[in-house]
Design an enzyme around this catalytic site. Structure first.
Site, mmCIF file in Angstrom:
data_model
loop_
_atom_site.group_PDB
_atom_site.id
_atom_site.type_symbol
_atom_site.label_atom_id
_atom_site.label_comp_id
_atom_site.label_asym_id
_atom_site.label_seq_id
_atom_site.Cartn_x
_atom_site.Cartn_y
_atom_site.Cartn_z
ATOM 1 N N ASP A 1 0.857 -1.190 0.000
ATOM 2 C CA ASP A 1 0.000 0.000 0.000
ATOM 3 C C ASP A 1 0.893 1.239 0.000
ATOM 4 O O ASP A 1 1.030 1.929 1.012
ATOM 5 C CB ASP A 1 -0.907 -0.028 1.233
ATOM 6 C CG ASP A 1 -1.921 1.094 1.227
ATOM 7 O OD1 ASP A 1 -2.191 1.659 0.145
ATOM 8 O OD2 ASP A 1 -2.457 1.405 2.314
ATOM 9 N N LYS B 1 0.604 3.874 -2.222
ATOM 10 C CA LYS B 1 -0.126 5.075 -2.636
ATOM 11 C C LYS B 1 0.739 5.973 -3.530
ATOM 12 O O LYS B 1 0.893 7.173 -3.293
ATOM 13 C CB LYS B 1 -0.627 5.854 -1.419
ATOM 14 C CG LYS B 1 -1.622 5.084 -0.550
ATOM 15 C CD LYS B 1 -2.129 5.937 0.592
ATOM 16 C CE LYS B 1 -3.187 5.211 1.405
ATOM 17 N NZ LYS B 1 -2.649 4.082 2.189
ATOM 18 N N HIS C 1 2.022 8.438 -6.200
ATOM 19 C CA HIS C 1 1.373 9.640 -6.743
ATOM 20 C C HIS C 1 2.463 10.603 -7.209
ATOM 21 O O HIS C 1 3.056 11.317 -6.409
ATOM 22 C CB HIS C 1 0.510 10.297 -5.661
ATOM 23 C CG HIS C 1 -0.397 11.356 -6.185
ATOM 24 N ND1 HIS C 1 -1.318 11.996 -5.380
ATOM 25 C CD2 HIS C 1 -0.555 11.894 -7.417
ATOM 26 C CE1 HIS C 1 -1.991 12.879 -6.097
ATOM 27 N NE2 HIS C 1 -1.535 12.842 -7.334
ATOM 28 N N ASP C 2 2.729 10.604 -8.512
ATOM 29 C CA ASP C 2 3.776 11.459 -9.077
ATOM 30 C C ASP C 2 3.521 11.554 -10.580
ATOM 31 O O ASP C 2 2.483 11.101 -11.066
ATOM 32 C CB ASP C 2 5.158 10.873 -8.771
ATOM 33 C CG ASP C 2 6.229 11.945 -8.598
ATOM 34 O OD1 ASP C 2 6.338 12.811 -9.506
ATOM 35 O OD2 ASP C 2 6.940 11.921 -7.584
ATOM 36 N N ASN D 1 5.948 8.992 -15.567
ATOM 37 C CA ASN D 1 7.226 8.310 -15.740
ATOM 38 C C ASN D 1 7.813 7.854 -14.406
ATOM 39 O O ASN D 1 8.360 6.745 -14.294
ATOM 40 C CB ASN D 1 8.218 9.234 -16.453
ATOM 41 C CG ASN D 1 9.516 8.533 -16.789
ATOM 42 O OD1 ASN D 1 9.531 7.581 -17.564
ATOM 43 N ND2 ASN D 1 10.604 9.002 -16.199
ATOM 44 N N THR D 2 7.692 8.696 -13.392
ATOM 45 C CA THR D 2 8.235 8.356 -12.075
ATOM 46 C C THR D 2 7.475 7.204 -11.445
ATOM 47 O O THR D 2 8.069 6.294 -10.850
ATOM 48 C CB THR D 2 8.203 9.591 -11.158
ATOM 49 O OG1 THR D 2 9.037 10.611 -11.726
ATOM 50 C CG2 THR D 2 8.692 9.260 -9.762
ATOM 51 N N ARG E 1 -5.845 -2.417 13.416
ATOM 52 C CA ARG E 1 -5.861 -2.334 14.876
ATOM 53 C C ARG E 1 -6.815 -3.296 15.578
ATOM 54 O O ARG E 1 -6.475 -3.783 16.663
ATOM 55 C CB ARG E 1 -6.143 -0.882 15.295
ATOM 56 C CG ARG E 1 -4.903 -0.005 15.186
ATOM 57 C CD ARG E 1 -5.215 1.473 15.314
ATOM 58 N NE ARG E 1 -5.768 2.012 14.076
ATOM 59 C CZ ARG E 1 -6.036 3.287 13.874
ATOM 60 N NH1 ARG E 1 -5.808 4.168 14.834
ATOM 61 N NH2 ARG E 1 -6.518 3.701 12.720
#
Length: 224
Positions: free
Chosen positions: A59, A61, A63-64, A67-68, A205
């Site tokens: 996980d 996430k 976000h860029d 290409n990255t 949890r």
């Protein structure tokens, strides 16, 4: 999958995490490793958890720029994750490139709206409409980008499942009946989420912080 429960292993100490997985692995279907774990332990930590014999969900996430994100996906090929997350708000091109760069056996799912957020939080970030509307828009974008599915709360999964019949839906922020919700704002029970179409139930949890984690996992499994 026969058991949809993925344990959210948000434990900074690797040995403690491995011990917890060993205790509960007979009653879960996989392990979710988030940013806290990955940044602390990297590839080595993922391999150590994978040795327990369960599918691993990264996980991260992502976000860029496209290409990255594609390069990041390629860098985790060797880990053979069952699932990897990217942010759906990163846009269609980013999601397309992420999916294209993923391993053949890795499902790529788009995070729509964090379960710690509600409508007021959306307003503060300049997003119009309800959480439901926001999730539905991003789900459509993820489907059109070729992703396998999305991450959404249990409050939206039923509607998204009706819209995207073949989608793969990951639902976090779940709490068994009677449990404290903590910092989660849009929660349902594992059974309700499963009935509404969830493919994977992420639970942390209520198992990891229980006095008896094995019994807690067993009790949740019995409700499904």
């Amino acid at each position: 999958m026969s058991n949809p429960v993925f344990l959210a292993l948000d434990i900074p100490r690797l040995e403690a995490g491995k011990a917890l997985v060993d205790k509960v692995k007979a009653h879960i279907g996989g392990v979710k490793l988030g940013m806290e774990f990955f940044y602390a332990h990297g590839h080595h930590g993922v391999h150590e958890i994978a040795h327990c014999g369960l599918p691993v969900f990264l996980d991260l996430k992502l976000h860029d720029i496209p290409n990255t994100v594609a390069a990041a996906m390629q860098s985790i090929h060797v880990l053979e994750p069952a699932i990897v997350t990217v942010h759906a708000s990163g846009g269609r091109a980013m999601m397309e490139d992420a999916k294209a760069a993923a391993g053949e056996n890795t499902k790529v799912v788009g995070v729509t709206m964090l379960t710690s957020l509600d409508e007021r939080d959306l307003e503060r970030t300049g997003v119009d409409g309800s959480p439901h509307d926001h999730v539905m828009r991003l789900a459509e974008l993820a489907e059109n980008a070729g992703l396998d599915g999305i991450v959404c709360s249990g409050q939206e999964v039923g509607a998204v499942h009706k819209q995207w019949k073949q989608g793969f839906f990951v639902v976090p922020g779940l709490r068994p009946a009677g449990s404290a919700s903590g910092d989660q704002k849009r929660v349902v029970t594992p059974r309700q989420a499963r009935d509404d179409g969830a493919s994977v139930l992420v639970i942390g949890r209520p198992i990891s912080k229980a006095d008896d984690p094995e019994q807690a996992a067993r009790d949740i499994e019995a409700t499904l």
